[in-house]
Scaffold this motif. Sequence first.
Motif, PDB file in Angstrom:
ATOM      1  N   CYS A 258       0.824  -1.270  -0.043  1.00  0.00           N
ATOM      2  CA  CYS A 258       0.094  -0.018   0.108  1.00  0.00           C
ATOM      3  C   CYS A 258       0.844   1.277  -0.166  1.00  0.00           C
ATOM      4  N   ARG A 259       1.932   1.213   0.750  1.00  0.00           N
ATOM      5  CA  ARG A 259       2.930   2.241   0.819  1.00  0.00           C
ATOM      6  C   ARG A 259       3.364   2.861  -0.470  1.00  0.00           C
ATOM      7  N   LEU A 260       3.785   1.711  -1.169  1.00  0.00           N
ATOM      8  CA  LEU A 260       4.126   1.803  -2.401  1.00  0.00           C
ATOM      9  C   LEU A 260       3.522   2.367  -3.580  1.00  0.00           C
ATOM     10  N   TYR A 261       2.082   1.736  -3.521  1.00  0.00           N
ATOM     11  CA  TYR A 261       1.153   1.946  -4.578  1.00  0.00           C
ATOM     12  C   TYR A 261       0.573   3.435  -4.521  1.00  0.00           C
ATOM     13  N   ALA A 262       0.680   3.923  -3.154  1.00  0.00           N
ATOM     14  CA  ALA A 262       0.120   5.203  -2.993  1.00  0.00           C
ATOM     15  C   ALA A 262       0.984   6.168  -3.746  1.00  0.00           C
ATOM     16  N   HIS A 263       2.161   6.103  -4.125  1.00  0.00           N
ATOM     17  CA  HIS A 263       2.969   6.857  -5.187  1.00  0.00           C
ATOM     18  C   HIS A 263       2.392   6.867  -6.404  1.00  0.00           C
ATOM     19  N   GLU A 264       1.736   5.695  -7.060  1.00  0.00           N
ATOM     20  CA  GLU A 264       1.147   5.542  -8.159  1.00  0.00           C
ATOM     21  C   GLU A 264      -0.284   5.866  -8.379  1.00  0.00           C
ATOM     22  N   PHE A 265      -0.926   5.797  -7.337  1.00  0.00           N
ATOM     23  CA  PHE A 265      -2.209   6.186  -7.548  1.00  0.00           C
ATOM     24  C   PHE A 265      -2.349   7.522  -6.739  1.00  0.00           C
ATOM     25  N   GLU A 266      -2.137   8.433  -7.668  1.00  0.00           N
ATOM     26  CA  GLU A 266      -1.861   9.811  -7.229  1.00  0.00           C
ATOM     27  C   GLU A 266      -3.219  10.511  -6.850  1.00  0.00           C
ATOM     28  N   ASN A 267      -4.125  10.310  -7.239  1.00  0.00           N
ATOM     29  CA  ASN A 267      -5.426  10.927  -6.897  1.00  0.00           C
ATOM     30  C   ASN A 267      -6.678  10.168  -6.184  1.00  0.00           C
ATOM     31  N   THR A 268      -5.736   8.832  -5.440  1.00  0.00           N
ATOM     32  CA  THR A 268      -6.806   8.102  -4.704  1.00  0.00           C
ATOM     33  C   THR A 268      -5.946   8.104  -3.264  1.00  0.00           C
ATOM     34  N   HIS A 269      -6.792   7.967  -2.251  1.00  0.00           N
ATOM     35  CA  HIS A 269      -6.067   7.836  -0.893  1.00  0.00           C
ATOM     36  C   HIS A 269      -5.897   6.386  -0.509  1.00  0.00           C
ATOM     37  N   VAL A 270      -4.705   5.770  -0.263  1.00  0.00           N
ATOM     38  CA  VAL A 270      -4.762   4.465  -0.038  1.00  0.00           C
ATOM     39  C   VAL A 270      -4.270   4.153   1.444  1.00  0.00           C
ATOM     40  N   ALA A 271      -4.721   3.264   2.123  1.00  0.00           N
ATOM     41  CA  ALA A 271      -4.335   2.704   3.367  1.00  0.00           C
ATOM     42  C   ALA A 271      -4.632   1.338   3.690  1.00  0.00           C
ATOM     43  N   ALA A 272      -3.432   0.673   4.423  1.00  0.00           N
ATOM     44  CA  ALA A 272      -3.747  -0.755   5.015  1.00  0.00           C
ATOM     45  C   ALA A 272      -4.426  -0.407   6.421  1.00  0.00           C
ATOM     46  N   VAL A 273      -5.116  -1.079   6.767  1.00  0.00           N
ATOM     47  CA  VAL A 273      -5.948  -0.843   7.913  1.00  0.00           C
ATOM     48  C   VAL A 273      -6.168  -2.325   8.770  1.00  0.00           C
ATOM     49  N   ALA A 274      -5.726  -2.157  10.138  1.00  0.00           N
ATOM     50  CA  ALA A 274      -6.210  -3.289  10.861  1.00  0.00           C
ATOM     51  C   ALA A 274      -7.461  -2.932  11.747  1.00  0.00           C
ATOM     52  N   PRO A 275      -8.558  -3.660  11.564  1.00  0.00           N
ATOM     53  CA  PRO A 275      -9.738  -3.295  11.866  1.00  0.00           C
ATOM     54  C   PRO A 275      -9.928  -3.671  13.610  1.00  0.00           C
ATOM     55  N   GLY A 276      -8.975  -4.584  14.112  1.00  0.00           N
ATOM     56  CA  GLY A 276      -8.922  -5.028  15.269  1.00  0.00           C
ATOM     57  C   GLY A 276      -9.663  -6.407  15.405  1.00  0.00           C
ATOM     58  N   LEU A 277      -9.883  -7.082  16.319  1.00  0.00           N
ATOM     59  CA  LEU A 277     -10.113  -8.590  16.490  1.00  0.00           C
ATOM     60  C   LEU A 277     -11.666  -8.538  16.111  1.00  0.00           C
ATOM     61  N   VAL A 278     -12.059  -9.310  15.226  1.00  0.00           N
ATOM     62  CA  VAL A 278     -13.123  -9.635  14.560  1.00  0.00           C
ATOM     63  C   VAL A 278     -13.725 -10.909  14.553  1.00  0.00           C
ATOM     64  N   ASP A 279     -14.959 -11.114  15.072  1.00  0.00           N
ATOM     65  CA  ASP A 279     -15.356 -12.506  15.213  1.00  0.00           C
ATOM     66  C   ASP A 279     -15.652 -13.390  14.193  1.00  0.00           C
TER      67      ASP A 279
END
Length: 254
Positions: free
Chosen positions: A153-174
């Motif tokens: 995600c960090r690397l592709y953020a440079h290439e998706f110039e008009n898009t916000h990119v994030a890797a997200v940990a949602p927490g413990l999900v059942d």
Amino acid sequence: MNQPHALITGNSSGLGLALSQALLEREYGIYGCSRRGCNELAPHVTDVRCDLSDLDAIGPALDRLLDGVGHLDLVVLNAGILGEIEDMSRLSLGRLREIMDINVWSNKVVLDWLLASGIEIDQIVAISSGAAVLGNRGWGGYALSKAGLNMLCRLYAHEFENTHVAAVAPGLVDTRIIDTLLEQADANRFPALERIQAARGTDTLLSPDRAAQRLLEALPALKEQESGSFVDLRQILAPEEYAELMAARNRPGS
């Protein structure tokens, strides 16, 4: 006002299914890609079946699914597998490659396809995990793959110039992953499992529906972070829980 649209991978169960349901309630048009298909929400979801471990099949599946689509408000790269809770020395390279193919390289194929498609995308969220940074014993291929996803995600953020990119940990999900964790692994060998066992029946272990709502509510706050960032939602929404998590991680030699 134009209807918003979202693409969700792995939307046949768990968090992906819950996100699809929650976005439908927000009047989104949903495009889904999963191995089993999202029959539960048919015909409200435009869906295509695709085994993401078959990297060559992903492009043709997206060709069919997103034909004629010019804009996506949200892309959630949710599909993934846990693998085994085991010491690294006991995991074969072949098994690690299988986990990496699904948790990392399938997402690269999707991102490459989206870049080449010319579809305008507002926000991309890849579902990561706290395991990516904790480094607890036994999390092997899962931790490696989620750490790789974070950097992807960090690397592709440079290439998706008009898009916000994030890797997200949602927490413990059942989900079934939690069931698998508690069935297959030995908490005496892998101490991090004790925290998951203790979370059963508490607010710390989120239902898929609650996790989906929490993630969607956090989307504006995610955009305030630098594109390409890894964000554990507990840092934003439950800082005390996050501090306890970081303090309790098991360290080599401890």
